[in-house]
Design a protein around this motif. Structure first.
Motif, PDB file in Angstrom:
ATOM      1  N   TYR A  37      53.241  70.063 150.311  1.00 23.40           N
ATOM      2  CA  TYR A  37      52.811  71.319 149.683  1.00 23.40           C
ATOM      3  C   TYR A  37      51.338  71.577 149.998  1.00 23.40           C
ATOM      4  N   GLY A  38      51.014  72.849 150.236  1.00 25.82           N
ATOM      5  CA  GLY A  38      49.633  73.234 150.510  1.00 25.82           C
ATOM      6  C   GLY A  38      49.028  73.959 149.322  1.00 25.82           C
ATOM      7  N   LEU A  39      47.689  73.921 149.235  1.00 24.03           N
ATOM      8  CA  LEU A  39      46.964  74.662 148.200  1.00 24.03           C
ATOM      9  C   LEU A  39      46.164  75.742 148.916  1.00 24.03           C
ATOM     10  N   GLY A  40      46.690  76.993 148.855  1.00 21.58           N
ATOM     11  CA  GLY A  40      46.184  78.033 149.738  1.00 21.58           C
ATOM     12  C   GLY A  40      45.184  78.981 149.112  1.00 21.58           C
ATOM     13  N   ALA A  41      44.284  79.478 149.989  1.00 23.02           N
ATOM     14  CA  ALA A  41      43.357  80.557 149.625  1.00 23.02           C
ATOM     15  C   ALA A  41      43.158  81.418 150.869  1.00 23.02           C
ATOM     16  N   ASN A  42      42.624  82.623 150.670  1.00 18.76           N
ATOM     17  CA  ASN A  42      42.293  83.510 151.792  1.00 18.76           C
ATOM     18  C   ASN A  42      41.316  82.789 152.724  1.00 18.76           C
ATOM     19  N   GLY A  43      41.779  82.487 153.938  1.00 18.45           N
ATOM     20  CA  GLY A  43      41.005  81.677 154.875  1.00 18.45           C
ATOM     21  C   GLY A  43      39.837  82.408 155.515  1.00 18.45           C
ATOM     22  N   VAL A  49      37.746  80.128 149.377  1.00 20.79           N
ATOM     23  CA  VAL A  49      37.961  78.776 149.916  1.00 20.79           C
ATOM     24  C   VAL A  49      37.226  77.735 149.068  1.00 20.79           C
ATOM     25  N   ASN A  50      36.061  78.110 148.541  1.00 18.09           N
ATOM     26  CA  ASN A  50      35.328  77.159 147.677  1.00 18.09           C
ATOM     27  C   ASN A  50      36.144  76.746 146.455  1.00 18.09           C
ATOM     28  N   HIS A  51      36.998  77.658 145.955  1.00 18.31           N
ATOM     29  CA  HIS A  51      37.836  77.320 144.787  1.00 18.31           C
ATOM     30  C   HIS A  51      38.786  76.160 145.109  1.00 18.31           C
ATOM     31  N   ILE A  52      39.215  76.061 146.373  1.00 23.91           N
ATOM     32  CA  ILE A  52      40.107  74.956 146.765  1.00 23.91           C
ATOM     33  C   ILE A  52      39.406  73.617 146.532  1.00 23.91           C
ATOM     34  N   PHE A  53      38.155  73.540 146.976  1.00 22.97           N
ATOM     35  CA  PHE A  53      37.409  72.280 146.847  1.00 22.97           C
ATOM     36  C   PHE A  53      37.223  71.923 145.374  1.00 22.97           C
ATOM     37  N   GLU A  54      36.971  72.980 144.533  1.00 23.75           N
ATOM     38  CA  GLU A  54      36.809  72.726 143.088  1.00 23.75           C
ATOM     39  C   GLU A  54      38.108  72.222 142.475  1.00 23.75           C
ATOM     40  N   ALA A  55      39.234  72.906 142.773  1.00 22.42           N
ATOM     41  CA  ALA A  55      40.517  72.550 142.134  1.00 22.42           C
ATOM     42  C   ALA A  55      40.956  71.146 142.534  1.00 22.42           C
ATOM     43  N   ILE A  65      42.606  73.265 157.116  1.00 19.85           N
ATOM     44  CA  ILE A  65      43.450  73.828 158.175  1.00 19.85           C
ATOM     45  C   ILE A  65      43.755  75.286 157.837  1.00 19.85           C
ATOM     46  N   LEU A  66      43.654  76.182 158.835  1.00 20.66           N
ATOM     47  CA  LEU A  66      44.097  77.568 158.652  1.00 20.66           C
ATOM     48  C   LEU A  66      45.559  77.673 159.069  1.00 20.66           C
ATOM     49  N   HIS A  67      46.362  78.325 158.225  1.00 20.63           N
ATOM     50  CA  HIS A  67      47.794  78.490 158.489  1.00 20.63           C
ATOM     51  C   HIS A  67      48.072  79.933 158.891  1.00 20.63           C
ATOM     52  N   ILE A  68      48.786  80.097 160.008  1.00 17.19           N
ATOM     53  CA  ILE A  68      49.101  81.450 160.491  1.00 17.19           C
ATOM     54  C   ILE A  68      50.621  81.632 160.558  1.00 17.19           C
ATOM     55  N   ALA A  69      51.051  82.918 160.604  1.00 11.82           N
ATOM     56  CA  ALA A  69      52.492  83.203 160.592  1.00 11.82           C
ATOM     57  C   ALA A  69      52.993  83.623 161.965  1.00 11.82           C
ATOM     58  N   LYS A  70      52.083  84.019 162.862  1.00  7.79           N
ATOM     59  CA  LYS A  70      52.533  84.315 164.229  1.00  7.79           C
ATOM     60  C   LYS A  70      51.521  83.800 165.253  1.00  7.79           C
ATOM     61  N   LYS A  71      52.077  83.374 166.404  1.00  8.79           N
ATOM     62  CA  LYS A  71      51.238  82.707 167.413  1.00  8.79           C
ATOM     63  C   LYS A  71      50.061  83.574 167.845  1.00  8.79           C
ATOM     64  N   ALA A 140      43.930  79.278 154.305  1.00 11.60           N
ATOM     65  CA  ALA A 140      43.325  77.941 154.368  1.00 11.60           C
ATOM     66  C   ALA A 140      44.040  77.075 153.345  1.00 11.60           C
ATOM     67  N   ALA A 141      44.533  75.897 153.769  1.00 10.60           N
ATOM     68  CA  ALA A 141      45.262  75.064 152.801  1.00 10.60           C
ATOM     69  C   ALA A 141      45.211  73.587 153.148  1.00 10.60           C
ATOM     70  N   PRO A 142      44.636  72.803 152.254  1.00 13.35           N
ATOM     71  CA  PRO A 142      44.806  71.350 152.338  1.00 13.35           C
ATOM     72  C   PRO A 142      46.076  70.992 151.590  1.00 13.35           C
ATOM     73  N   SER A 143      46.455  69.727 151.572  1.00 14.57           N
ATOM     74  CA  SER A 143      47.559  69.272 150.731  1.00 14.57           C
ATOM     75  C   SER A 143      47.186  69.534 149.265  1.00 14.57           C
ATOM     76  N   ALA A 144      48.210  69.873 148.434  1.00 13.61           N
ATOM     77  CA  ALA A 144      47.937  70.378 147.083  1.00 13.61           C
ATOM     78  C   ALA A 144      47.827  69.272 146.035  1.00 13.61           C
ATOM     79  N   ASN A 145      47.272  68.130 146.417  1.00 15.41           N
ATOM     80  CA  ASN A 145      47.048  67.021 145.481  1.00 15.41           C
ATOM     81  C   ASN A 145      45.590  67.021 145.044  1.00 15.41           C
ATOM     82  N   ARG A 146      45.308  66.346 143.914  1.00 15.01           N
ATOM     83  CA  ARG A 146      43.909  66.090 143.609  1.00 15.01           C
ATOM     84  C   ARG A 146      43.393  65.111 144.652  1.00 15.01           C
ATOM     85  N   SER A 147      42.152  65.265 145.058  1.00 15.48           N
ATOM     86  CA  SER A 147      41.584  64.479 146.151  1.00 15.48           C
ATOM     87  C   SER A 147      41.803  62.986 145.919  1.00 15.48           C
ATOM     88  N   GLY A 148      42.304  62.290 146.954  1.00 16.99           N
ATOM     89  CA  GLY A 148      42.499  60.838 146.861  1.00 16.99           C
ATOM     90  C   GLY A 148      43.918  60.446 146.480  1.00 16.99           C
TER      91      GLY A 148
END
Ligand code: TXA
Ligand code: MG
Length: 355
Positions: A37-43, A49-55, A65-71, A140-148
């Motif tokens: 699972y990813g934790l996404g924000a407007n990349g 994106v800063n909210h991702i680091f806080e959460a 990583i930036l995730h896109i829907a078309k090549k 923009a989405a890292p894995s949706a876990n708390r860091s570590g």
């Protein structure tokens, strides 16, 4: 903040529309992908994106990583597209391959943690792709876990880590691969920074020689930090201590049984992660079978779930090391990090611990 869960298998349209609205509004949405699972924000929005680091409680020098829907979206995010990216994209996208190259100006430094390069991937999961398409921005989405912590492979895992921290989780059921994407740097000689379901052999069949970053099976050396910042942090750690035992399946099981009863005698609670090949050898002990040693993708699919489930009910987890061929490399990369590289060689008679 109340965290809402929408079942994207039943309410795909409504779920992705609400999710895309939140993303466009600068908020966070957890969503399924085929890996974890990813934790996404407007990349393209540094503040979002800063909210991702806080959460997550993620150190802000670890890029996303930036995730896109078309090549075709790739050309907006990279300074230019190097020739060898094209056959890789044609062969492995959509799917669990992330590629790193020089970033375009539009990509905020919040995404890249100040680096001049950016990681991009096109997931194959349908909910993920619909969410990105409707948001009309790269996510923009890292894995949706708390860091570590171990990466989440179900919506329940995301809720464990993110309840009250984010407005929405899209539930797509269990992730297919269960480990994160292969991360390939295309700067200089193509180099795998993190192994995954797309293996070195599969990449080499398309573009020729590919290197493995030295830190894949050992702690990161200081000089590698710049190329692979994510690898320097503690990773995938469950609540329990993990110990990896290596050797033939028979020797491994024998050694694990000795350790199991030693720890019990010391008053510790212990669980074993067994495999199809060894499960019968742990009769009388508490063991969870996580798959087939000869098909490491089955172990990958269950590892993070097992670390969370078993790790919450015991103090010590004894796990088997396996060969690092094919997806065995991705498995051992995650397992050794979860163990803080605590490994025991089952062959050595005195069972000395090695680092
Ligand atoms: O499968 C996946 O890749 C999942 C799903 C959600 O897509 N995402 C994921 O993200 O695993 P994360 O943030 O947990 O891991 C990203 C990895 C980190 O090790 C990070 O350091 C590395 O990619 N990375 C990202 N951008 C990089 C860059 N420009 N240079 C070097 N490493 C980079
Ligand atoms: Mg992660």
């Amino acid at each position: 903040m109340k965290t809402q869960i929408i079942d994207a298998r039943k309410q795909a349209e409504a779920g992705t529309t609400i999710g895309a609205g939140l993303i466009r509004n600068g908020e966070l949405v957890a969503f399924p992908t085929e890996t974890v699972y990813g934790l996404g924000a407007n990349g393209l929005d540094g503040e979002a994106v800063n909210h991702i680091f806080e959460a997550k409680g993620r150190p802000n020098d670890n890029p996303l990583i930036l995730h896109i829907a078309k090549k075709s979206d790739l050309k907006k995010l990279w300074a230019h597209i190097p020739d060898r990216a094209i056959p890789l994209m044609e062969t492995f996208w959509p799917g669990p391959l992330t590629m790193i190259f020089h970033k375009a100006d539009i990509v905020p430094y919040e995404v890249t943690a100040g680096l001049e390069t950016v990681a991009v991937r096109m997931p194959s999961d349908k909910t993920a792709r619909t969410l990105i398409t409707k948001a009309e921005v790269p996510i923009a989405a890292p894995s949706a876990n708390r860091s570590g912590r171990p990466s989440p492979t179900t919506a329940e895992h995301v809720l464990e880590d993110m309840d009250g921290r984010i407005p929405l989780i899209l539930d797509g059921g269990a992730c297919k691969y269960g480990v994160e994407s292969t991360v390939l740097s295309l700067i200089g000689t193509p180099t795998i920074l993190r192994p995954g379901a797309i293996t070195k052999e599969m990449l080499e069949a398309v573009i020729g020689p590919v290197k493995l970053a030295p830190s894949i099976l050992k702690p990161l050396a200081d000089r590698e930090v710049a190329a692979s910042p994510g690898m320097k942090y503690k990773h995938y750690a469950p609540d329990a201590q993990v110990i990896v035992v290596e050797g033939t399946p028979e020797q491994t099981a024998k050694c694990i049984m000795t350790l199991y009863y030693d720890y019990l005698e010391q008053g510790k609670t212990v669980e074993i992660l067994s495999t199809d090949q060894t499960h019968f050898r742990y009769r009388g002990a508490s063991a969870v079978n996580i798959g087939d040693r000869n098909h490491p993708e089955t172990l990958c699919a269950n590892l993070f779930r097992a670390l969370r489930d078993v790790g919450s009910v015991c103090e010590i987890i004894l796990a088997e090391g396996i060969d690092t061929d094919d997806e065995g490399l991705a498995y051992m990369n995650r397992l050794l990090r979860a163990a803080g590289f605590e490994r025991i060689d089952a062959n050595s008679a005195n069972m000395n611990r090695t680092q």
